[in-house]
Design a protein around this motif. Structure first.
Motif, PDB file in Angstrom:
ATOM      1  N   LEU A 148       0.823  -1.212   0.000  1.00 16.60           N
ATOM      2  CA  LEU A 148       0.000   0.000   0.000  1.00 16.60           C
ATOM      3  C   LEU A 148       0.858   1.263   0.000  1.00 16.60           C
ATOM      4  O   LEU A 148       0.586   2.215  -0.734  1.00 16.60           O
ATOM      5  CB  LEU A 148      -0.884  -0.028   1.257  1.00 16.60           C
ATOM      6  CG  LEU A 148      -2.113   0.840   1.291  1.00 16.60           C
ATOM      7  CD1 LEU A 148      -3.080   0.467   0.177  1.00 16.60           C
ATOM      8  CD2 LEU A 148      -2.817   0.674   2.645  1.00 16.60           C
ATOM      9  N   SER A 149       1.921   1.260   0.794  1.00 19.47           N
ATOM     10  CA  SER A 149       2.694   2.494   0.951  1.00 19.47           C
ATOM     11  C   SER A 149       3.766   2.671  -0.128  1.00 19.47           C
ATOM     12  O   SER A 149       4.259   3.772  -0.324  1.00 19.47           O
ATOM     13  CB  SER A 149       3.336   2.553   2.346  1.00 19.47           C
ATOM     14  OG  SER A 149       4.229   1.486   2.507  1.00 19.47           O
ATOM     15  N   THR A 150       4.123   1.611  -0.834  1.00 14.75           N
ATOM     16  CA  THR A 150       5.201   1.773  -1.824  1.00 14.75           C
ATOM     17  C   THR A 150       4.729   1.728  -3.277  1.00 14.75           C
ATOM     18  O   THR A 150       5.363   2.326  -4.142  1.00 14.75           O
ATOM     19  CB  THR A 150       6.291   0.677  -1.663  1.00 14.75           C
ATOM     20  OG1 THR A 150       5.693  -0.609  -1.824  1.00 14.75           O
ATOM     21  CG2 THR A 150       6.967   0.759  -0.314  1.00 14.75           C
ATOM     22  N   MET A 151       3.652   1.014  -3.563  1.00 13.91           N
ATOM     23  CA  MET A 151       3.307   0.768  -4.972  1.00 13.91           C
ATOM     24  C   MET A 151       2.707   1.953  -5.706  1.00 13.91           C
ATOM     25  O   MET A 151       3.114   2.286  -6.809  1.00 13.91           O
ATOM     26  CB  MET A 151       2.344  -0.421  -5.095  1.00 13.91           C
ATOM     27  CG  MET A 151       3.037  -1.757  -5.135  1.00 13.91           C
ATOM     28  SD  MET A 151       1.875  -3.084  -5.464  1.00 13.91           S
ATOM     29  CE  MET A 151       1.348  -2.708  -7.131  1.00 13.91           C
ATOM     30  N   GLY A 152       1.686   2.541  -5.136  1.00 15.38           N
ATOM     31  CA  GLY A 152       0.936   3.558  -5.876  1.00 15.38           C
ATOM     32  C   GLY A 152       0.094   2.906  -6.956  1.00 15.38           C
ATOM     33  O   GLY A 152       0.112   1.681  -7.119  1.00 15.38           O
ATOM     34  N   GLY A 153      -0.656   3.702  -7.689  1.00 15.30           N
ATOM     35  CA  GLY A 153      -1.546   3.166  -8.722  1.00 15.30           C
ATOM     36  C   GLY A 153      -2.752   2.491  -8.102  1.00 15.30           C
ATOM     37  O   GLY A 153      -2.804   2.267  -6.890  1.00 15.30           O
ATOM     38  N   ALA A 154      -3.700   2.180  -8.959  1.00 17.66           N
ATOM     39  CA  ALA A 154      -4.902   1.463  -8.487  1.00 17.66           C
ATOM     40  C   ALA A 154      -4.488   0.126  -7.884  1.00 17.66           C
ATOM     41  O   ALA A 154      -5.001  -0.292  -6.842  1.00 17.66           O
ATOM     42  CB  ALA A 154      -5.848   1.239  -9.658  1.00 17.66           C
ATOM     43  N   SER A 155      -3.518  -0.518  -8.522  1.00 14.77           N
ATOM     44  CA  SER A 155      -3.142  -1.866  -8.086  1.00 14.77           C
ATOM     45  C   SER A 155      -2.516  -1.865  -6.694  1.00 14.77           C
ATOM     46  O   SER A 155      -2.647  -2.843  -5.960  1.00 14.77           O
ATOM     47  CB  SER A 155      -2.202  -2.508  -9.099  1.00 14.77           C
ATOM     48  OG  SER A 155      -1.028  -1.735  -9.234  1.00 14.77           O
ATOM     49  N   GLY A 156      -1.828  -0.774  -6.304  1.00 13.80           N
ATOM     50  CA  GLY A 156      -1.220  -0.705  -4.974  1.00 13.80           C
ATOM     51  C   GLY A 156      -2.262  -0.809  -3.878  1.00 13.80           C
ATOM     52  O   GLY A 156      -2.104  -1.576  -2.930  1.00 13.80           O
ATOM     53  N   SER A 157      -3.345  -0.038  -4.012  1.00 10.24           N
ATOM     54  CA  SER A 157      -4.352  -0.091  -2.959  1.00 10.24           C
ATOM     55  C   SER A 157      -5.116  -1.411  -3.007  1.00 10.24           C
ATOM     56  O   SER A 157      -5.544  -1.920  -1.972  1.00 10.24           O
ATOM     57  CB  SER A 157      -5.296   1.116  -3.041  1.00 10.24           C
ATOM     58  OG  SER A 157      -6.213   0.945  -4.072  1.00 10.24           O
ATOM     59  N   LEU A 158      -5.227  -1.997  -4.198  1.00 14.61           N
ATOM     60  CA  LEU A 158      -5.987  -3.253  -4.303  1.00 14.61           C
ATOM     61  C   LEU A 158      -5.181  -4.438  -3.768  1.00 14.61           C
ATOM     62  O   LEU A 158      -5.698  -5.236  -2.975  1.00 14.61           O
ATOM     63  CB  LEU A 158      -6.417  -3.490  -5.754  1.00 14.61           C
ATOM     64  CG  LEU A 158      -7.406  -2.417  -6.268  1.00 14.61           C
ATOM     65  CD1 LEU A 158      -7.568  -2.501  -7.772  1.00 14.61           C
ATOM     66  CD2 LEU A 158      -8.755  -2.534  -5.576  1.00 14.61           C
ATOM     67  N   PHE A 159      -3.908  -4.561  -4.163  1.00 13.29           N
ATOM     68  CA  PHE A 159      -3.083  -5.646  -3.608  1.00 13.29           C
ATOM     69  C   PHE A 159      -2.873  -5.429  -2.104  1.00 13.29           C
ATOM     70  O   PHE A 159      -2.833  -6.378  -1.327  1.00 13.29           O
ATOM     71  CB  PHE A 159      -1.726  -5.751  -4.325  1.00 13.29           C
ATOM     72  CG  PHE A 159      -1.791  -6.358  -5.710  1.00 13.29           C
ATOM     73  CD1 PHE A 159      -2.589  -7.458  -5.982  1.00 13.29           C
ATOM     74  CD2 PHE A 159      -1.028  -5.837  -6.750  1.00 13.29           C
ATOM     75  CE1 PHE A 159      -2.637  -8.025  -7.257  1.00 13.29           C
ATOM     76  CE2 PHE A 159      -1.061  -6.396  -8.027  1.00 13.29           C
ATOM     77  CZ  PHE A 159      -1.869  -7.491  -8.286  1.00 13.29           C
ATOM     78  N   GLY A 160      -2.709  -4.172  -1.687  1.00  7.46           N
ATOM     79  CA  GLY A 160      -2.574  -3.864  -0.260  1.00  7.46           C
ATOM     80  C   GLY A 160      -3.809  -4.322   0.504  1.00  7.46           C
ATOM     81  O   GLY A 160      -3.710  -5.001   1.534  1.00  7.46           O
ATOM     82  N   THR A 161      -4.976  -3.971  -0.023  1.00 10.42           N
ATOM     83  CA  THR A 161      -6.250  -4.371   0.595  1.00 10.42           C
ATOM     84  C   THR A 161      -6.356  -5.888   0.704  1.00 10.42           C
ATOM     85  O   THR A 161      -6.815  -6.417   1.722  1.00 10.42           O
ATOM     86  CB  THR A 161      -7.425  -3.824  -0.254  1.00 10.42           C
ATOM     87  OG1 THR A 161      -7.376  -2.400  -0.216  1.00 10.42           O
ATOM     88  CG2 THR A 161      -8.772  -4.307   0.253  1.00 10.42           C
ATOM     89  N   LEU A 162      -5.921  -6.596  -0.337  1.00  7.49           N
ATOM     90  CA  LEU A 162      -5.998  -8.069  -0.331  1.00  7.49           C
ATOM     91  C   LEU A 162      -5.287  -8.630   0.902  1.00  7.49           C
ATOM     92  O   LEU A 162      -5.858  -9.409   1.663  1.00  7.49           O
ATOM     93  CB  LEU A 162      -5.371  -8.621  -1.624  1.00  7.49           C
ATOM     94  CG  LEU A 162      -5.278 -10.138  -1.747  1.00  7.49           C
ATOM     95  CD1 LEU A 162      -6.665 -10.771  -1.834  1.00  7.49           C
ATOM     96  CD2 LEU A 162      -4.463 -10.533  -2.983  1.00  7.49           C
ATOM     97  N   PHE A 163      -4.045  -8.202   1.118  1.00  9.87           N
ATOM     98  CA  PHE A 163      -3.263  -8.780   2.214  1.00  9.87           C
ATOM     99  C   PHE A 163      -3.713  -8.276   3.587  1.00  9.87           C
ATOM    100  O   PHE A 163      -3.733  -9.047   4.541  1.00  9.87           O
ATOM    101  CB  PHE A 163      -1.767  -8.514   1.994  1.00  9.87           C
ATOM    102  CG  PHE A 163      -1.184  -9.418   0.944  1.00  9.87           C
ATOM    103  CD1 PHE A 163      -0.789 -10.708   1.268  1.00  9.87           C
ATOM    104  CD2 PHE A 163      -1.067  -9.010  -0.373  1.00  9.87           C
ATOM    105  CE1 PHE A 163      -0.266 -11.566   0.311  1.00  9.87           C
ATOM    106  CE2 PHE A 163      -0.547  -9.849  -1.348  1.00  9.87           C
ATOM    107  CZ  PHE A 163      -0.157 -11.141  -1.009  1.00  9.87           C
ATOM    108  N   ILE A 164      -4.080  -7.000   3.682  1.00 15.47           N
ATOM    109  CA  ILE A 164      -4.519  -6.467   4.983  1.00 15.47           C
ATOM    110  C   ILE A 164      -5.817  -7.165   5.407  1.00 15.47           C
ATOM    111  O   ILE A 164      -5.988  -7.536   6.570  1.00 15.47           O
ATOM    112  CB  ILE A 164      -4.667  -4.933   4.911  1.00 15.47           C
ATOM    113  CG1 ILE A 164      -3.277  -4.298   4.759  1.00 15.47           C
ATOM    114  CG2 ILE A 164      -5.381  -4.386   6.160  1.00 15.47           C
ATOM    115  CD1 ILE A 164      -3.292  -2.830   4.339  1.00 15.47           C
TER     116      ILE A 164
END
Ligand SMILES: Nc1ncnc2c1ncn2[C@@H]1O[C@H](COP(=O)(O)OP(=O)(O)O)[C@@H](O)[C@H]1O
Ligand SMILES: [Mg+2]
Length: 203
Positions: free
Chosen positions: A73-89
């Motif tokens: 979430l904090s390093t990726m950016g883009g739509a995919s950053g928040s989506l992959f971050g959300t998956l793991f959290i």
């Protein structure tokens, strides 16, 4: 057989390697119907995870998945950053209180993680996104399928995005012009899932 967080460094390395090998192709996919930055976003996240891998391996599953999610979430950016971050959290939250990582526990937490991605992206299956890989894979795992079947499902889901009309994300701006291209996030999701399966099978 329970999988231990000790496996995490090897899994992260396998994922980073397959994304590196396919970086050029994925960039072309995201250039065709997006803005071309998907692989760079993902590699930024994976580089951060590589540098944290040994530390993550000392954590229990809820803490490990939480840290992976926060880092993406904090390093990726883009739509995919928040989506992959959300998956793991979300997987981390669902894991709390579960004693060990069995296939049944993994099936439940992965499904809950994918549900959270759907909510976050306001997207469903069939909209030409990473969810066209994640949703059928979650269903296969729930059915108790083996590694080979799960990998095949990921590939089928990725390939199916080619003929879908994008209705979410940047590709949706192109409307009919999004047809005929595989979605970049679906491709990286499939590559990562297949790489983790290979790693777990060969370990
Ligand atoms: N609303 C959404 N729901 C699910 N996945 C999405 C959504 N929007 C974009 N994506 C996924 O994210 C990928 C794009 O990621 P990336 O290029 O890193 O972000 P951005 O689109 O912000 O440039 C797409 O290929 C798609 O798979
Ligand atoms: Mg992009």
């Amino acid at each position: 057989m329970p999988v231990l967080p000790e496996k995490i460094p090897a899994l992260i390395k396998a994922v980073a390697a397959v994304i590196e090998q396919n970086a050029e192709q994925v960039t072309k996919l995201d250039q065709a119907i997006g803005d071309g930055d998907h692989v760079t976003n993902l590699q930024r996240g994976l580089d951060a995870l590589l540098s944290q891998a040994d530390e993550i391996a000392t954590l229990d599953w809820p803490a490990a998945t939480q840290k992976i999610g926060m880092t993406l979430l904090s390093t990726m950016g883009g739509a995919s950053g928040s989506l992959f971050g959300t998956l793991f959290i979300s997987m981390s939250k669902a894991m709390t209180g579960k004693a060990e990582m069995t296939q049944a526990v993994f099936a439940d937490i992965f499904s809950l993680g994918v549900e959270a991605v759907k909510k976050r992206g306001k997207a469903e299956a069939g909209e030409k996104t990473m969810l066209d890989v994640l949703i059928p894979v979650a269903e296969k795992i729930e059915q108790g399928a083996g590694f080979e079947q799960i990998a095949q499902t990921a590939v089928k889901g990725m390939e199916a995005t080619k003929d879908m009309l994008a209705t979410k994300g940047r590709a949706s701006y192109l409307e009919e012009k999004s047809l005929g291209h595989i979605d970049a996030g679906a491709r990286t999701s499939q590559l990562m899932i297949c790489a983790m399966i290979d790693e777990l099978q060969n370990a």
